[in-house]
Design a protein around this motif. Structure first.
Motif, PDB file in Angstrom:
ATOM      1  N   LYS A  24       0.825  -1.203   0.000  1.00  0.00           N
ATOM      2  CA  LYS A  24       0.000   0.000   0.000  1.00  0.00           C
ATOM      3  C   LYS A  24       0.863   1.259   0.000  1.00  0.00           C
ATOM      4  O   LYS A  24       0.577   2.232  -0.706  1.00  0.00           O
ATOM      5  CB  LYS A  24      -0.928   0.005   1.213  1.00  0.00           C
ATOM      6  CG  LYS A  24      -2.092  -0.963   1.124  1.00  0.00           C
ATOM      7  CD  LYS A  24      -2.991  -0.823   2.347  1.00  0.00           C
ATOM      8  CE  LYS A  24      -4.212  -1.710   2.243  1.00  0.00           C
ATOM      9  NZ  LYS A  24      -5.101  -1.568   3.429  1.00  0.00           N
ATOM     10  N   ILE A  75       2.264   1.854  -3.502  1.00  0.00           N
ATOM     11  CA  ILE A  75       1.231   2.281  -4.443  1.00  0.00           C
ATOM     12  C   ILE A  75       0.859   3.737  -4.198  1.00  0.00           C
ATOM     13  O   ILE A  75       0.642   4.517  -5.139  1.00  0.00           O
ATOM     14  CB  ILE A  75      -0.005   1.361  -4.329  1.00  0.00           C
ATOM     15  CG1 ILE A  75       0.346  -0.032  -4.852  1.00  0.00           C
ATOM     16  CG2 ILE A  75      -1.192   1.930  -5.098  1.00  0.00           C
ATOM     17  CD1 ILE A  75      -0.736  -1.074  -4.616  1.00  0.00           C
ATOM     18  N   ALA A  76       0.792   4.123  -2.919  1.00  0.00           N
ATOM     19  CA  ALA A  76       0.433   5.504  -2.563  1.00  0.00           C
ATOM     20  C   ALA A  76       1.502   6.503  -2.984  1.00  0.00           C
ATOM     21  O   ALA A  76       1.233   7.709  -3.041  1.00  0.00           O
ATOM     22  CB  ALA A  76       0.181   5.604  -1.060  1.00  0.00           C
ATOM     23  N   LEU A 132      -7.499   2.418  -2.297  1.00  0.00           N
ATOM     24  CA  LEU A 132      -7.037   2.881  -3.608  1.00  0.00           C
ATOM     25  C   LEU A 132      -7.751   4.155  -4.030  1.00  0.00           C
ATOM     26  O   LEU A 132      -7.147   5.056  -4.615  1.00  0.00           O
ATOM     27  CB  LEU A 132      -7.246   1.786  -4.652  1.00  0.00           C
ATOM     28  CG  LEU A 132      -6.396   0.521  -4.492  1.00  0.00           C
ATOM     29  CD1 LEU A 132      -6.862  -0.572  -5.437  1.00  0.00           C
ATOM     30  CD2 LEU A 132      -4.919   0.826  -4.716  1.00  0.00           C
ATOM     31  N   THR A 189      -4.641   6.988  -2.780  1.00  0.00           N
ATOM     32  CA  THR A 189      -3.657   6.863  -3.848  1.00  0.00           C
ATOM     33  C   THR A 189      -4.097   7.674  -5.064  1.00  0.00           C
ATOM     34  O   THR A 189      -5.243   8.108  -5.160  1.00  0.00           O
ATOM     35  CB  THR A 189      -3.466   5.394  -4.297  1.00  0.00           C
ATOM     36  OG1 THR A 189      -4.545   5.017  -5.171  1.00  0.00           O
ATOM     37  CG2 THR A 189      -3.438   4.440  -3.110  1.00  0.00           C
TER      38      THR A 189
END
Length: 502
Positions: free
Chosen positions: A256, A259-260, A300, A304
């Protein structure tokens, strides 16, 4: 002149075939006598045949897929009429499982399974030894350690104008009955360090659009993290685009965080939801961890900059319109992302056929083998949902009407509201294709004003805000008299590869 031509018919010009490049890379000493030539399904097949035969090849290898099998049939017919001595070898998913539902009898050989090494062996036998007696050659999975990688055979033109397809693994651990990937015995991974060296060479050559075809990118978290680091370690002022297909319930904190860290427009994640109904998921042997799926979609969406692409399927065994509608309503409540609505297909080799009698599943035998009717959905209802899917893609998924499309449903059911909109749209157009952006916008404006009874001034302002987000656009004539151009600054458009992320 070349002895071997490798070819396929891609669905679009921006696509490339990684499979052809694998075959080419593994031709060893035959590589100098081989050539890759790619076309699209929109090309005239006689012209394609002329270009292939202009090299006077002894062998033509063709990649066959669900989207090109009808055109491949025509291409083989032409080649064999004018050059019957040319040996035609077929491979790819569409011929790797039986029954064949398009007549491909004119082909000389068919390789079923992963043909990276098998194609080389067959060509060598045809050219220098003796042809096999068997027309169909069934292959076992080759060791990935023994396969030459394809990435150096993307041309400079490919890198400049097309997607670069890459993979870190093959196979899928799940057993979803509608998917050919469920037929694989296990997930096999390429050596990550070797891959990184190849990807770096692509990057140095100017590649900035990487599309991973792995079915389960985040299955191995260590590998996924390493690949994400490859992009995060690049100059973040340099535009790039990386696409991954991910498992929706497997996002540990370490993943995570990475991805962020991606900037807006750089990362696209495709998540195959298919259904949120536990009973329907069980019917198709699909694992469904609803709490984790919802948690990760919300992460998500809210934490993100990743562009999310969710998949839903119409026509799964036992699923009603009401159940599908609940799926769509829930996904829209969780995320404003792109939701691709697909129609169930019956692919040769999959286990979905076990439901045919119990759930009254009737499919077309013509590609793409869509479901036509089920015990829960009539032929008419599935036709309506096909049009629903197309209009949804044109309005919600296109990115052209990000806020104005939401006016169709506002606080009501997304599914029911858009269902009514789809019926109305089809009454106006009698088609789902060749609808210009100008006409589409005008129809949406009319629907919101005439059917939903919203103020034309209000609708116009929302639609103009949507349309003018990108530089270079002008206010269409049907909106000019209701609203003025907004004062906010418009964005410059990004590449066509990720334009829906605007």
């Amino acid at each position: 002149m070349k002895k071997i031509i490798l070819t396929t018919l891609n669905s679009r010009f921006t696509h490339t075939s990684i499979a052809l490049r694998y075959l080419f890379a593994n031709l060893a000493e035959l590589r100098d006598d081989a050539l890759i030539q790619e076309f699209t399904i929109n090309d005239a097949m006689q012209s394609v045949a002329q270009k292939l035969l202009s090299h006077n090849p002894q062998i033509i290898g063709i990649g066959v897929y669900i989207w090109n099998v009808k055109e491949v049939y025509e291409l083989i017919h032409i080649i064999k009429k004018v050059s019957p001595a040319t040996k035609i070898i077929l491979g790819g998913p569409e011929v790797s499982h039986e029954p064949f539902r398009v007549n491909l009898d004119l082909a000389d050989f068919i390789i079923q399974g992963e043909g990276d090494v098998a194609f080389y062996e067959l060509c060598k036998n045809i050219l220098y030894s003796s042809e096999p007696k068997e027309k169909i050659i069934k292959m076992t999975m080759p060791s990935l350690k023994n396969i030459a990688l394809p990435y150096r055979y993307y041309s400079d033109d490919d890198i400049k104008n097309r997607y670069i397809y890459v993979e870190a693994s093959r196979g899928c651990p799940f057993e979803c009955e509608f998917c050919l990937s469920s037929m694989d015995e296990k997930v096999r991974a390429f050596d990550i360090q070797t891959l990184l060296e190849e990807f770096e060479l692509l990057w140095q050559r100017g590649a900035r659009n990487f599309k991973f075809i792995d079915r389960t990118f985040n299955l191995n978290i260590k590998t996924a993290s390493t690949l994400l680091d490859f992009f995060l370690n690049k100059d973040q002022n340099e535009p790039y685009f990386a696409h991954f297909e991910v498992v929706p319930d497997h996002f540990p904190q370490s993943l995570k965080s990475k991805i962020a860290s991606f900037k807006d427009g750089a990362l696209q994640l495709e998540i195959g939801i298919q259904t949120l109904n536990p009973e329907i998921a069980k019917n198709i042997s699909r694992v469904l961890n609803l709490p984790k799926i919802k948690e990760n979609i919300l992460f998500l969406e809210n934490e993100t900059h990743a562009h999310i692409h969710l998949d839903l399927i119409v026509g799964l065994p036992g699923e009603t319109l009401e159940s599908f509608g609940k799926n769509l309503d829930e996904l829209v409540s969780l995320s404003s992302c792109e939701i691709q609505i697909g129609i169930l297909k019956k692919l040769s080799g999959t286990y979905i056929n076990r439901h045919d009698i119990e759930h009254g599943m009737i499919y077309s035998d013509i590609p793409p083998y869509d479901v036509l009717q089920t015990s829960k959905l009539s032929f008419e209802q599935i036709g309506i949902m096909k049009r629903f899917s197309r209009f949804w893609d044109l309005t919600n998924n296109s990115g052209n009407f990000k806020q104005s499309v939401k006016l169709i449903w506002q606080d009501d059911s997304v599914f029911k509201s858009f269902y009514d909109f789809g019926l109305w749209m089809y009454e106006q157009t009698d088609s789902t294709w060749q609808i210009s952006l100008q006409r589409l916008g005008e129809l949406l404006f009319r629907y919101l004003c005439e059917i939903k009874k919203l103020s034309p001034e209000f609708v116009a302002n929302v639609m103009i805000e949507d349309m003018m987000r990108l530089e270079g656009r002008v206010v269409p004539h049907y909106l000019k008299k209701y609203a003025s151009i907004p004062s906010n600054s418009a964005k410059k458009g990004t590449s066509g590869f990720n334009k829906r992320q605007q």
